[in-house]
Design an enzyme around this catalytic site. Structure first.
Site: not given
Ligand code: GRF
Length: 197
Positions: A92, A140, A108
């Site tokens: 972002l 952040d 994450h």
């Molecule tokens: C999640 O593990 C998220 O942390 C990562 O991408 C995945 C997204 O999965 N950035 P979804 O689209 O919710 O299935």
């Protein structure tokens, strides 16, 4: 009742878990809109759960800042209490974080500050670690560098591939996301108190 706008880029499996949690009348949050930076598969959840959706294609804008300005225009009318990044594969822009922060959180698939960035699962595997994890952070201006709100360790098993490991991480991510939103709604987590550095 905490009103959420959720941003996605992918299948939206974490979003679906959050939507299922909001079906419980006791759960003090509801998703008012779903946004994406592309024609994401997860947008179909909007139809399934009768929630408005919007798409602001990142590739349509010359700069991240211009994309961010267009994104903020779509988010602003919903006046969200909390902006949730759930698999949004974009950083972002600072102006968007400034406008909606500190009420912006992200999930994450690693045990931050280990393995930040777009390839947290792959990087953990490549590093040969025996455990990684899942994290929920306040957003952040950095890359997955905001205050950690919740996290949990997850084992890396012999023979793991990126998808088998990611499939073991996601259920933990979902549980942490649902609990973190609940803790924010109940005041157990004060995002103002965790103003990102
Ligand atoms: C999640 O593990 C998220 O942390 C990562 O991408 C995945 C997204 O999965 N950035 P979804 O689209 O919710 O299935």
């Amino acid at each position: 009742m905490l009103e959420l706008v959720v941003l996605i880029s992918g299948t939206g499996s974490n979003l679906r878990a959050l939507l299922e949690a909001t079906r419980d009348a006791e759960y003090p949050a509801r998703v008012v809109a779903i946004g994406a930076d592309r024609d994401a598969e997860g947008l179909q959840l909007g139809e399934e759960y009768s929630i408005p959706t919007f798409t602001v294609p990142f590739t349509r804008y010359a700069t991240r800042a211009e994309w961010g300005a267009a994104l903020a225009e779509q988010i602003r009318p919903w006046t969200p209490d909390l902006l949730v990044l759930s698999g949004l594969m974009r950083l972002l822009p600072p102006a968007v974080v400034a406008e909606f922060g500190p009420a912006v959180i992200n999930t994450h698939p690693a045990y931050l500050p280990e393995f930040p960035g777009a390839h947290g699962v792959r990087d953990a595997l490549a590093a040969g670690v025996t455990e990684t994890g899942a994290s929920v952070i306040a957003v952040d201006d950095g890359v997955d560098s905001g205050p950690i709100l919740a996290q949990e360790r997850i084992p890396v098993l012999p023979g793991d591939t990126e998808s088998t490991l990611h499939d073991r991480i996601k259920p933990v991510e979902r549980r942490l996301l649902i609990q973190t939103v609940l803790d924010i709604a109940n005041g157990h987590i004060d995002l103002k108190g965790t103003t990102p550095a």
